[in-house]
Design a protein around this motif. Sequence first.
Motif, PDB file in Angstrom:
ATOM      1  N   THR A   1       4.831 -12.985 -19.580  1.00  0.00           N
ATOM      2  CA  THR A   1       6.235 -13.158 -19.185  1.00  0.00           C
ATOM      3  C   THR A   1       6.825 -11.931 -18.494  1.00  0.00           C
ATOM      4  OG1 THR A   1       6.943 -12.482 -21.392  1.00  0.00           O
ATOM      5  CG2 THR A   1       6.752 -14.848 -20.984  1.00  0.00           C
ATOM      6  N   LEU A   2       6.086 -10.825 -18.446  1.00  0.00           N
ATOM      7  CA  LEU A   2       6.652  -9.621 -17.817  1.00  0.00           C
ATOM      8  C   LEU A   2       7.161  -9.863 -16.394  1.00  0.00           C
ATOM      9  CD1 LEU A   2       7.349  -6.626 -17.813  1.00  0.00           C
ATOM     10  CD2 LEU A   2       4.983  -6.117 -17.234  1.00  0.00           C
ATOM     11  N   PRO A   3       6.401 -10.562 -15.537  1.00  0.00           N
ATOM     12  CA  PRO A   3       6.922 -10.770 -14.176  1.00  0.00           C
ATOM     13  C   PRO A   3       8.171 -11.655 -14.137  1.00  0.00           C
ATOM     14  CG  PRO A   3       4.547 -11.160 -14.249  1.00  0.00           C
ATOM     15  CD  PRO A   3       5.010 -11.050 -15.665  1.00  0.00           C
ATOM     16  N   LEU A   4       8.450 -12.372 -15.237  1.00  0.00           N
ATOM     17  CA  LEU A   4       9.606 -13.277 -15.229  1.00  0.00           C
ATOM     18  C   LEU A   4      10.890 -12.567 -15.624  1.00  0.00           C
ATOM     19  CD1 LEU A   4       7.900 -16.268 -17.100  1.00  0.00           C
ATOM     20  CD2 LEU A   4       7.953 -15.825 -14.653  1.00  0.00           C
ATOM     21  N   ARG A   5      10.753 -11.351 -16.156  1.00  0.00           N
ATOM     22  CA  ARG A   5      11.936 -10.642 -16.635  1.00  0.00           C
ATOM     23  C   ARG A   5      12.958 -10.381 -15.545  1.00  0.00           C
ATOM     24  NH1 ARG A   5      11.562  -7.267 -21.583  1.00  0.00           N
ATOM     25  NH2 ARG A   5       9.604  -7.791 -22.592  1.00  0.00           N
ATOM     26  N   ALA A   6      12.443 -10.223 -14.328  1.00  0.00           N
ATOM     27  CA  ALA A   6      13.338  -9.880 -13.231  1.00  0.00           C
ATOM     28  C   ALA A   6      14.245 -11.042 -12.856  1.00  0.00           C
ATOM     29  CB  ALA A   6      12.520  -9.439 -12.020  1.00  0.00           C
ATOM     30  N   GLY A   7      13.851 -12.252 -13.180  1.00  0.00           N
ATOM     31  CA  GLY A   7      14.618 -13.418 -12.763  1.00  0.00           C
ATOM     32  C   GLY A   7      15.839 -13.667 -13.632  1.00  0.00           C
ATOM     33  N   SER A   8      16.377 -14.872 -13.504  1.00  0.00           N
ATOM     34  CA  SER A   8      17.627 -15.172 -14.194  1.00  0.00           C
ATOM     35  C   SER A   8      17.384 -15.910 -15.507  1.00  0.00           C
ATOM     36  CB  SER A   8      18.502 -16.021 -13.274  1.00  0.00           C
ATOM     37  OG  SER A   8      17.775 -17.166 -12.883  1.00  0.00           O
ATOM     38  N   LEU A   9      16.110 -16.007 -15.913  1.00  0.00           N
ATOM     39  CA  LEU A   9      15.806 -16.766 -17.116  1.00  0.00           C
ATOM     40  C   LEU A   9      16.219 -16.012 -18.370  1.00  0.00           C
ATOM     41  CD1 LEU A   9      12.181 -17.941 -16.212  1.00  0.00           C
ATOM     42  CD2 LEU A   9      14.286 -19.241 -15.989  1.00  0.00           C
ATOM     43  N   THR A  10      16.605 -16.774 -19.401  1.00  0.00           N
ATOM     44  CA  THR A  10      16.855 -16.145 -20.693  1.00  0.00           C
ATOM     45  C   THR A  10      15.503 -15.879 -21.341  1.00  0.00           C
ATOM     46  OG1 THR A  10      16.840 -18.217 -21.905  1.00  0.00           O
ATOM     47  CG2 THR A  10      18.944 -17.511 -20.977  1.00  0.00           C
ATOM     48  N   ARG A  11      15.549 -15.066 -22.385  1.00  0.00           N
ATOM     49  CA  ARG A  11      14.294 -14.719 -23.050  1.00  0.00           C
ATOM     50  C   ARG A  11      13.583 -15.989 -23.529  1.00  0.00           C
ATOM     51  NH1 ARG A  11      11.887 -10.160 -26.488  1.00  0.00           N
ATOM     52  NH2 ARG A  11       9.959 -11.292 -26.797  1.00  0.00           N
ATOM     53  N   ARG A  12      14.383 -16.883 -24.066  1.00  0.00           N
ATOM     54  CA  ARG A  12      13.821 -18.122 -24.593  1.00  0.00           C
ATOM     55  C   ARG A  12      13.137 -18.947 -23.514  1.00  0.00           C
ATOM     56  NH1 ARG A  12      16.473 -22.001 -28.932  1.00  0.00           N
ATOM     57  NH2 ARG A  12      14.939 -23.666 -28.662  1.00  0.00           N
ATOM     58  N   GLN A  13      13.803 -19.048 -22.360  1.00  0.00           N
ATOM     59  CA  GLN A  13      13.215 -19.809 -21.244  1.00  0.00           C
ATOM     60  C   GLN A  13      11.933 -19.158 -20.759  1.00  0.00           C
ATOM     61  OE1 GLN A  13      16.824 -19.559 -18.943  1.00  0.00           O
ATOM     62  NE2 GLN A  13      17.089 -21.786 -18.950  1.00  0.00           N
ATOM     63  N   ARG A  14      11.980 -17.806 -20.701  1.00  0.00           N
ATOM     64  CA  ARG A  14      10.772 -17.076 -20.283  1.00  0.00           C
ATOM     65  C   ARG A  14       9.626 -17.368 -21.227  1.00  0.00           C
ATOM     66  NH1 ARG A  14      14.022 -12.191 -19.800  1.00  0.00           N
ATOM     67  NH2 ARG A  14      13.059 -11.444 -21.701  1.00  0.00           N
ATOM     68  N   ASP A  15       9.922 -17.277 -22.533  1.00  0.00           N
ATOM     69  CA  ASP A  15       8.861 -17.497 -23.510  1.00  0.00           C
ATOM     70  C   ASP A  15       8.313 -18.914 -23.415  1.00  0.00           C
ATOM     71  OD1 ASP A  15       9.060 -14.940 -24.270  1.00  0.00           O
ATOM     72  OD2 ASP A  15      10.037 -15.299 -26.209  1.00  0.00           O
ATOM     73  N   GLU A  16       9.204 -19.868 -23.175  1.00  0.00           N
ATOM     74  CA  GLU A  16       8.738 -21.255 -23.057  1.00  0.00           C
ATOM     75  C   GLU A  16       7.815 -21.413 -21.858  1.00  0.00           C
ATOM     76  OE1 GLU A  16      12.183 -23.751 -23.078  1.00  0.00           O
ATOM     77  OE2 GLU A  16      12.482 -23.450 -25.232  1.00  0.00           O
ATOM     78  N   GLN A  17       8.243 -20.813 -20.753  1.00  0.00           N
ATOM     79  CA  GLN A  17       7.428 -20.881 -19.533  1.00  0.00           C
ATOM     80  C   GLN A  17       6.075 -20.203 -19.754  1.00  0.00           C
ATOM     81  OE1 GLN A  17      10.119 -20.537 -16.261  1.00  0.00           O
ATOM     82  NE2 GLN A  17       8.530 -19.802 -14.869  1.00  0.00           N
ATOM     83  N   GLY A  18       6.120 -19.073 -20.450  1.00  0.00           N
ATOM     84  CA  GLY A  18       4.881 -18.352 -20.749  1.00  0.00           C
ATOM     85  C   GLY A  18       3.987 -19.151 -21.680  1.00  0.00           C
ATOM     86  N   MET A  19       4.587 -19.767 -22.694  1.00  0.00           N
ATOM     87  CA  MET A  19       3.829 -20.573 -23.647  1.00  0.00           C
ATOM     88  C   MET A  19       3.150 -21.742 -22.938  1.00  0.00           C
ATOM     89  SD  MET A  19       3.690 -19.578 -26.763  1.00  0.00           S
ATOM     90  CE  MET A  19       3.113 -21.137 -27.430  1.00  0.00           C
ATOM     91  N   ALA A  20       3.898 -22.370 -22.043  1.00  0.00           N
ATOM     92  CA  ALA A  20       3.345 -23.512 -21.315  1.00  0.00           C
ATOM     93  C   ALA A  20       2.125 -23.074 -20.511  1.00  0.00           C
ATOM     94  CB  ALA A  20       4.403 -24.112 -20.402  1.00  0.00           C
TER      95      ALA A  20
END
Lengths: 274, 272
Positions: free
Chosen positions: A115-134
């Motif tokens: 999820t590190l590359p997703l931190r820069a975007g507008s996602l919340t932590r939860r959304q990032r984790d979900e995307q990463g989990m998927a």
Amino acid sequence: MNTLQAILPTSAAAADVVFRVEGLMHQYGSSADARRILDGVEFEVRRGAFVCIVGPSGTGKSTLLRCLSGLQTPTGGQIIFNGARVTEPPQGLALVFQDYSRSLMPWLTVLDNVTLPLRAGSLTRRQRDEQGMAALQEVGLANAVSQYPWQLSGGMQQRVAIARALAYRPAAVLMDEPFASVDAQTRADLEDLMLSVRKHLGISVLLVTHDIDEAVYLSDQVCVLSGSPAKVAAIIDVNLGSERGQITTKATREFADLRTQVYQMIRRPAAVKS
Amino acid sequence: MVAPFGPHRPTRLSRRIRAVFVEAWLPIVLVALWWVLSARFPSTYSPPLQEILRLFRELWLFEHARTDLLPSVVNLVLGYTLALAAGVGLGTWLGLSPRLSRVLWPTLEFVRAIPGVAILPVFIILLGVGPTMKVTLIAVGAFWPILLNTIDGVRSVEPTLRDVAASFRIPLKHRLLHIVLPAASPQIFSGARISLSVAVILIVVSEMVGANGGIGYFVRSAERSFAIPEMWSGIIVLGLLGYVLNTLFRLLEARVLAWHHGMTTRTQRDGR
């Protein structure tokens, strides 16, 4: 024989093309003692296609890949990714490196790496984790989320790197000899993983390899790089269908023919030269 | 997260107790020896340990702890924190600009080689003998090891990770926080560890040379007035201070660098 124009008419709608490489030149050093690596490399990757660039070691595959990813500026020609000229690492392009042990961060857990590359975007932590989990689910690593990369086997680490690329939701994934550092069995597993991921998610994949079997097995099109400085010796369509298996596909006549064809294309220009 | 070691490993507690014993027996023997010998052969310069400990209780629990130890510790913490912030901050910046750090490196190496104690007179002239001088002295002395180690650590970040950061367009802030600083952290910690001992030395020396308070001043003035047991009690306090600070540092390091220790033991075990 297979000229670029014959196979991929340049009139094809630009929207259908993820990568377009035009007259790419690169050389290290300047003037007299310059070392030319790439000499007018041209090819295209259609949206949703799996294309392998194959060539022997030292043909400038790495240089080509660095140029494609925007990490290096070529000395000539241009690269169009997603409709825009590449001048820096473009948005929507995810890289998978050969050396997983160097490309993952040992201080981050598997999930945090993804999820590190997703931190820069507008996602919340939860959304990032979900995307990463998927993404981790997609590569079969749902159970390893809270482990550290160095606690995993080489093949699993490379899966993490693939999951990181997928979680980024890229338009294309660029892979640099991604399976060169794992054992043969793991390599076969990872190849099949890429095929299923690609089928499932419909992403475009451009994979650089020196392994002809791997290139033919994975690709819709094989782009053969040859010579020094390197040129595209041929672009070969691979019509092996979308259902492929390590044993069944590799046992077919078509596979053997394609393999021979690629091998000849790699050898020929060198033979002409000497 | 810890890998199992097999079925026959001793329980955690019994291993702990053994570990404590292995480490503790020598200090216990030494203290006992000191106690017996100093009681048997008392001299002006080595008074009985019993006497020293009595004074230690009287003086340092807790009257002088507040008036002499606390100000020293406050100065130490302030100076060390400043050194950490400046060292890591500037070190990261220089480490990320290879050309600049190459130009500055020889100069930095030279300045670093000047012992902190040697510049004490300069600071006394410039800043007097108050707490400002002490904090500045500690900050300046402790700054160098942290700075140089941070530069080195940041410079040696795995090039592939730079490519990862660039290709995924990870912004500078995240690059620093999640890639560069963690990658450099083992080196930063080894610099910070050197700096901590430098800081303890500097606070004591600064108080011994020019001050009217603090633990170093206490030891020095006790010595000058031939209050030898008091002097020894102060030295014990200093020893304890150094020990406690080191232990705290080790605990913090073990926590922050857990990944690093885990990775290195793993790599050694696998023989990779």
